[in-house]
Design a protein around this motif. Structure first.
Motif, PDB file in Angstrom:
ATOM      1  N   ALA A  62      45.460  50.582  40.773  1.00 49.63           N
ATOM      2  CA  ALA A  62      46.910  50.371  41.603  1.00 49.63           C
ATOM      3  C   ALA A  62      46.816  48.768  41.217  1.00 49.63           C
ATOM      4  O   ALA A  62      48.025  48.289  41.046  1.00 49.63           O
ATOM      5  CB  ALA A  62      46.612  50.395  43.063  1.00 49.63           C
ATOM      6  N   ASN A  63      45.957  47.970  41.045  1.00 55.47           N
ATOM      7  CA  ASN A  63      45.897  46.681  40.859  1.00 55.47           C
ATOM      8  C   ASN A  63      45.686  46.199  39.404  1.00 55.47           C
ATOM      9  O   ASN A  63      45.462  45.002  39.019  1.00 55.47           O
ATOM     10  CB  ASN A  63      45.009  45.785  41.938  1.00 55.47           C
ATOM     11  CG  ASN A  63      45.425  46.121  43.270  1.00 55.47           C
ATOM     12  OD1 ASN A  63      46.495  45.695  43.521  1.00 55.47           O
ATOM     13  ND2 ASN A  63      44.716  46.872  44.015  1.00 55.47           N
ATOM     14  N   GLY A  64      45.625  47.175  38.627  1.00 59.72           N
ATOM     15  CA  GLY A  64      45.775  46.957  37.094  1.00 59.72           C
ATOM     16  C   GLY A  64      44.415  45.927  36.618  1.00 59.72           C
ATOM     17  O   GLY A  64      44.669  45.458  35.703  1.00 59.72           O
ATOM     18  N   CYS A  65      43.256  46.275  37.241  1.00 56.76           N
ATOM     19  CA  CYS A  65      42.202  45.542  36.794  1.00 56.76           C
ATOM     20  C   CYS A  65      41.901  45.899  35.117  1.00 56.76           C
ATOM     21  O   CYS A  65      41.384  44.968  34.380  1.00 56.76           O
ATOM     22  CB  CYS A  65      40.784  45.871  37.510  1.00 56.76           C
ATOM     23  SG  CYS A  65      41.236  45.912  39.401  1.00 56.76           S
ATOM     24  N   ILE A  66      42.455  47.130  34.680  1.00 61.38           N
ATOM     25  CA  ILE A  66      42.473  47.605  33.299  1.00 61.38           C
ATOM     26  C   ILE A  66      42.726  46.783  32.348  1.00 61.38           C
ATOM     27  O   ILE A  66      42.206  46.665  31.275  1.00 61.38           O
ATOM     28  CB  ILE A  66      42.781  48.897  33.189  1.00 61.38           C
ATOM     29  CG1 ILE A  66      42.347  49.585  31.924  1.00 61.38           C
ATOM     30  CG2 ILE A  66      44.172  49.112  33.272  1.00 61.38           C
ATOM     31  CD1 ILE A  66      42.893  51.072  31.628  1.00 61.38           C
ATOM     32  N   GLY A 110      38.684  39.763  30.368  1.00 56.87           N
ATOM     33  CA  GLY A 110      37.472  39.701  31.588  1.00 56.87           C
ATOM     34  C   GLY A 110      36.321  40.442  30.768  1.00 56.87           C
ATOM     35  O   GLY A 110      36.663  41.161  29.985  1.00 56.87           O
ATOM     36  N   PRO A 111      34.993  40.330  31.418  1.00 57.77           N
ATOM     37  CA  PRO A 111      33.998  40.910  30.846  1.00 57.77           C
ATOM     38  C   PRO A 111      34.088  42.513  31.029  1.00 57.77           C
ATOM     39  O   PRO A 111      34.651  42.980  31.922  1.00 57.77           O
ATOM     40  CB  PRO A 111      32.754  40.295  31.574  1.00 57.77           C
ATOM     41  CG  PRO A 111      33.150  39.100  32.424  1.00 57.77           C
ATOM     42  CD  PRO A 111      34.797  39.417  32.457  1.00 57.77           C
ATOM     43  N   ASP A 112      33.279  43.194  30.456  1.00 62.47           N
ATOM     44  CA  ASP A 112      33.186  44.851  30.219  1.00 62.47           C
ATOM     45  C   ASP A 112      32.686  44.951  31.711  1.00 62.47           C
ATOM     46  O   ASP A 112      31.582  44.325  32.098  1.00 62.47           O
ATOM     47  CB  ASP A 112      32.319  45.515  29.556  1.00 62.47           C
ATOM     48  CG  ASP A 112      32.357  46.901  29.437  1.00 62.47           C
ATOM     49  OD1 ASP A 112      33.331  47.426  28.922  1.00 62.47           O
ATOM     50  OD2 ASP A 112      31.621  47.510  30.011  1.00 62.47           O
ATOM     51  N   VAL A 136      33.966  30.868  42.646  1.00 63.41           N
ATOM     52  CA  VAL A 136      32.865  31.372  42.456  1.00 63.41           C
ATOM     53  C   VAL A 136      32.490  31.384  40.826  1.00 63.41           C
ATOM     54  O   VAL A 136      31.349  31.165  40.470  1.00 63.41           O
ATOM     55  CB  VAL A 136      33.065  32.903  42.881  1.00 63.41           C
ATOM     56  CG1 VAL A 136      32.053  33.728  42.229  1.00 63.41           C
ATOM     57  CG2 VAL A 136      33.160  33.127  44.323  1.00 63.41           C
ATOM     58  N   SER A 137      33.793  31.468  39.998  1.00 62.28           N
ATOM     59  CA  SER A 137      33.518  31.075  38.589  1.00 62.28           C
ATOM     60  C   SER A 137      34.307  30.310  37.999  1.00 62.28           C
ATOM     61  O   SER A 137      35.401  30.645  37.701  1.00 62.28           O
ATOM     62  CB  SER A 137      33.498  32.731  38.072  1.00 62.28           C
ATOM     63  OG  SER A 137      33.452  32.657  36.866  1.00 62.28           O
ATOM     64  N   LYS A 138      33.600  29.014  37.777  1.00 62.46           N
ATOM     65  CA  LYS A 138      34.654  27.939  37.513  1.00 62.46           C
ATOM     66  C   LYS A 138      35.294  28.201  36.144  1.00 62.46           C
ATOM     67  O   LYS A 138      34.767  28.762  35.083  1.00 62.46           O
ATOM     68  CB  LYS A 138      33.771  26.604  37.292  1.00 62.46           C
ATOM     69  CG  LYS A 138      34.119  25.764  38.389  1.00 62.46           C
ATOM     70  CD  LYS A 138      33.611  24.380  38.363  1.00 62.46           C
ATOM     71  CE  LYS A 138      33.666  23.929  39.829  1.00 62.46           C
ATOM     72  NZ  LYS A 138      33.311  24.691  40.863  1.00 62.46           N
ATOM     73  N   MET A 142      40.892  35.010  36.476  1.00 66.38           N
ATOM     74  CA  MET A 142      41.181  36.057  37.047  1.00 66.38           C
ATOM     75  C   MET A 142      42.093  35.745  38.170  1.00 66.38           C
ATOM     76  O   MET A 142      41.866  34.937  38.787  1.00 66.38           O
ATOM     77  CB  MET A 142      39.892  36.726  37.472  1.00 66.38           C
ATOM     78  CG  MET A 142      40.020  37.790  38.428  1.00 66.38           C
ATOM     79  SD  MET A 142      38.700  39.048  38.277  1.00 66.38           S
ATOM     80  CE  MET A 142      38.545  39.682  39.907  1.00 66.38           C
ATOM     81  N   PRO A 143      43.115  36.655  38.490  1.00 64.07           N
ATOM     82  CA  PRO A 143      43.868  36.424  39.511  1.00 64.07           C
ATOM     83  C   PRO A 143      42.974  36.401  41.023  1.00 64.07           C
ATOM     84  O   PRO A 143      42.246  37.515  41.034  1.00 64.07           O
ATOM     85  CB  PRO A 143      44.988  37.379  39.766  1.00 64.07           C
ATOM     86  CG  PRO A 143      44.579  38.543  38.649  1.00 64.07           C
ATOM     87  CD  PRO A 143      43.492  37.805  37.849  1.00 64.07           C
ATOM     88  N   ALA A 144      43.477  35.648  42.151  1.00 61.04           N
ATOM     89  CA  ALA A 144      42.838  35.988  43.568  1.00 61.04           C
ATOM     90  C   ALA A 144      43.469  37.589  44.172  1.00 61.04           C
ATOM     91  O   ALA A 144      44.693  37.651  43.689  1.00 61.04           O
ATOM     92  CB  ALA A 144      43.013  35.011  44.291  1.00 61.04           C
ATOM     93  N   PHE A 145      42.668  38.009  44.570  1.00 57.49           N
ATOM     94  CA  PHE A 145      43.078  39.480  45.395  1.00 57.49           C
ATOM     95  C   PHE A 145      43.037  39.067  46.836  1.00 57.49           C
ATOM     96  O   PHE A 145      42.359  39.867  47.537  1.00 57.49           O
ATOM     97  CB  PHE A 145      42.425  40.515  44.768  1.00 57.49           C
ATOM     98  CG  PHE A 145      42.694  40.997  43.420  1.00 57.49           C
ATOM     99  CD1 PHE A 145      43.686  41.463  43.160  1.00 57.49           C
ATOM    100  CD2 PHE A 145      42.001  40.386  42.397  1.00 57.49           C
ATOM    101  CE1 PHE A 145      44.168  41.981  41.849  1.00 57.49           C
ATOM    102  CE2 PHE A 145      42.268  40.899  41.100  1.00 57.49           C
ATOM    103  CZ  PHE A 145      43.238  41.417  40.800  1.00 57.49           C
ATOM    104  N   LYS A 146      43.824  38.283  47.228  1.00 54.38           N
ATOM    105  CA  LYS A 146      43.620  37.765  48.763  1.00 54.38           C
ATOM    106  C   LYS A 146      44.296  39.071  49.551  1.00 54.38           C
ATOM    107  O   LYS A 146      43.835  39.080  50.832  1.00 54.38           O
ATOM    108  CB  LYS A 146      44.252  36.445  49.147  1.00 54.38           C
ATOM    109  CG  LYS A 146      43.747  35.198  48.602  1.00 54.38           C
ATOM    110  CD  LYS A 146      43.794  34.083  49.174  1.00 54.38           C
ATOM    111  CE  LYS A 146      42.803  32.836  48.680  1.00 54.38           C
ATOM    112  NZ  LYS A 146      43.357  32.161  47.663  1.00 54.38           N
TER     113      LYS A 146
END
Lengths: 210, 492
Positions: A62-66, A110-112, A136-138, A142-146
């Protein structure tokens, strides 16, 4: 060209042959894997997903991490995936037999994530990272998923599943940040991703030369 | 068309015997006007719908692109998270614009070449309604979190079914037109359109069935996904655009296609090799080697139809390149045809394993996709619209300078986008392949270029707004009465 039967048959046959080769053949060859069962412990590999993790896969979709993350590890001769520590071996078709939909991915902004559950086994870390990736990762983009979290007023005892966030996103005094149901499902899915951490007969572990 | 032919007096040539509609007799002129009248409503609706999605799709693209530079941009709403806006962009421009404009142009060409009026055009309005409702439902579903995250097939099944119904109606109508065609030679454009309208429903239905409806293990989805994803391009968008180029180039310069035999060779080698493409998207992936190798070979063999068609178009144009100065249609079409050669040869090279290893997961691939779908397909569709719409609304384009702006912003925008994505992608790919370089460095390499991608995207969006304004103006019959087509320059 005026020989219509020839044209129509040709249009049909060229397509049909490819359909047989690239759809029907994979359908027969890749659609019916059985898990590997350990003789002694009767444990199955790949292990089945929990119900919550399967739900989490739909949140992943749904959030398209892919669109930034792949879930496939290429063999040593085909890329630097193993050298980057993204798996103990390449992934093979059987590793995906438990998925409803597999998110192989085409992008590595982003990484595998094939084995993220082994690489990053802490749920707490995942929650913090999803809430504030740049902290967390300077340098992360990656977008925040608040929206997978809820910020609420503490009434009585703080919740057990409240997550402690880092500045500048930490909760104000008297408030707490807890993952929503979707957030928990997503992290359950991420933690269960250990696709190529164990050997299979068709895919022994590979060690990159250092 | 009559008007354009006046500008370029054509003596009866071989084209007239191949394509009956080039003959300039009054009888044919009346016949063509009747055909155009029968198609006016539906085709204008499809074009209007397509332009609507092009604008919306550009907006999604801009939002997604800026998010790559500024992750927090519009970051708090679930609807507009990167992973939803990006597929919303792809589907809005892929289906809403791409497939819809392909249907509009395909239908019009088919009617013109078969020389028949469309009967029961009402059903085409229904197809228009269904198709656009399907796309709308699908896009809203993606933004609402119901997207499937299977690339090119993000619409949930309920939206896909509606899209399919709309498309199938159009395809059936095209086939029926072909059956009722006037006797005579069947022109190369007709082969391509017929094939495209036959292949695409089969592709779409198969992919949705196997991936979402049949209970089958997920490993099958990879090959089927990319068989679909690549062939939607190769066996639908490409044949429609080639059919258009084969029609427009000879039409505008008033001269037949260079070689009939090259047309035949180009068509059959495309049908034969393109259909086996797709698995090269899975190089290195968890799939059997034979499967991937089949597509690697087919992809490299695509050099045959591409070179054949390129030569055929080039030699048709030889001696007429100055027409690019004045004809909007020709300018867009020739730009598109050149991008076809370029993007296809690039595509073949990307199927070579050592190249693919570097480019596979990077923005290089995205640059390639834009060269193909925009540089080639979309530019040819723009050219076709500039040709078709005046004939449907019986009014000429109100402003040549709007067309000029549209062309240059599009041409420069897409070229710039292709170049920065390719260079950024290569930097990213070489960094990814070197494990001594940290992962985030690879992302940062690409990002230095993604800023420029956003800027080129702004140019394209501006081009689309100008184009949409032009379209609105011609519908309103704005401007002065022109007796001749709007040209970019005085014909030499």
């Amino acid at each position: 060209m005026n020989r219509m039967p020839l044209l129509l048959t040709g249009i049909f046959l060229t397509f049909f042959s490819a359909w047989l080769g690239l759809v029907a053949m994979p359908y027969i060859h890749l659609g019916r894997f059985k898990p590997q069962v350990d003789d002694v412990t009767r444990e199955e590999t790949p292990p089945p997903f929990s119900g919550e993790a399967l739900q989490g896969a739909t949140i992943y979709a749904a959030n398209g991490c892919i669109y930034c993350h792949s879930q496939q590890v290429r063999p040593l001769e085909a890329g630097a995936d193993l050298e980057r520590g993204w798996g103990a071996r390449r992934t093979v078709a059987r590793d995906y037999m438990r998925d409803k939909v597999a998110y192989f991915g085409t992008s590595r902004t982003g990484p595998d994530l094939s084995n993220i559950g082994a690489r990053q086994p802490s749920a707490e870390w995942h929650y913090q990272h999803l809430y504030q990736p740049q902290v967390v990762s300077k340098g992360s983009i990656m977008p925040a998923f608040k929206f997978l979290f809820e910020k609420r007023r503490i009434s009585g005892q703080p919740s057990a599943d409240a997550i402690k966030m880092q500045p500048p996103d930490e909760a104000e005094p008297g408030w707490e940040i807890v993952p929503t149901r979707e957030g928990k499902q997503l992290v359950a899915y991420l933690l269960s991703l250990k696709r190529s951490t164990y050997p299979l007969p068709e895919a022994p572990e590979e060690t990159p030369a250092k | 068309m009559a008007a354009l032919a006046e500008a370029q007096p054509a003596k009866p040539s071989l084209a007239d015997s191949i394509d009956p509609s080039t003959t300039e007799s009054l009888k044919y002129k009346a016949e063509r006007a009747a055909i155009d009248r029968s198609l006016r409503g539906p085709v204008l609706c499809f074009i209007g719908g397509a332009i609507f999605w092009l604008l919306l799709g550009s907006l999604f693209a801009l939002i997604a692109s800026i998010k790559m530079n500024v992750p927090g941009f519009l970051g708090d709403s679930a609807f507009l998270t990167f992973g939803r806006v990006r597929p919303a962009h792809l589907n809005a421009v892929g289906y809403g614009w791409g497939a819809q404009i392909a249907m509009a142009v395909g239908l019009w060409l088919m009617a013109r070449l078969c020389r028949i009026e469309v009967r029961h055009g009402g059903l085409l309005y229904m197809a228009f309604g269904l198709f656009n409702a399907g796309v709308m439902i699908g896009i809203l579903a993606i933004l609402g979190g119901q997207g499937t995250s299977v690339e090119w097939l993000e619409f949930p099944t309920y939206a896909a079914l509606v899209v399919f119904a709309g498309f199938a109606l159009v395809a059936i109508w095209a086939v029926i037109m072909f059956r009722f065609r006037q006797p005579g030679h069947v022109y190369v454009s007709q082969w391509y359109i017929l094939a495209a309208f036959f292949w695409f429903p089969w592709l779409y239905a198969t992919a949705n069935m196997v991936i979402f409806i049949l209970p089958v293990q997920a490993a099958v989805q990879g090959p089927v996904n990319w068989w679909y994803g690549h062939n939607a391009l190769g066996l639908f968008f490409t044949p429609i655009a080639l059919a258009t180029a084969y029609y427009m180039i000879p039409k505008v310069i008033g001269r037949p296609v260079h070689s009939y035999y090259l047309s035949i060779l180009g068509f059959w080698s495309l049908a034969f090799f393109y259909s086996w493409n797709g698995m090269h998207h899975l190089i290195g992936g968890p799939f059997p080697a034979w499967l991937i190798s089949a597509s690697v070979v087919a992809s490299i063999m695509m050099v045959v139809p591409v070179i054949t068609t390129g030569i055929n178009h080039h030699f048709t144009m030889v001696g007429h390149f100055n027409a690019l100065r004045w004809s909007p249609t020709l300018r867009f079409t020739v730009f598109g045809a050149m991008c076809y050669t370029l993007s296809s040869l690039q595509g073949s090279s990307m199927a070579i394993r050592s190249v693919n290893q570097v480019t596979h997961f990077t923005h290089y691939t995205i640059g390639h996709a834009h060269l193909g779908l925009y540089g080639f397909f979309t530019m040819i569709m723009f050219g076709a619209i500039y040709y078709i719409v005046p004939r449907l609304v019986e009014w000429e384009w109100p402003s040549a300078s709007l067309i000029r702006w549209h062309f240059w912003l599009s041409a420069i925008g897409v070229s710039a986008m292709f170049i920065v994505l390719s260079i950024g992608g290569l930097f990213q790919g070489f960094a990814l392949e070197d494990p001594k370089i940290s992962f985030l460095t690879s992302t940062n390499y690409a990002n230095a270029f993604l800023w420029m991608r956003s800027i080129s995207g702004i140019a394209l969006t501006a081009a689309h707004i100008i184009f949409a304004s032009s379209f609105a103006l011609i519908l309103l019959h704005a401007g002065v009465v022109r007796r001749r087509p709007t040209l970019l320059d005085r014909p030499a």
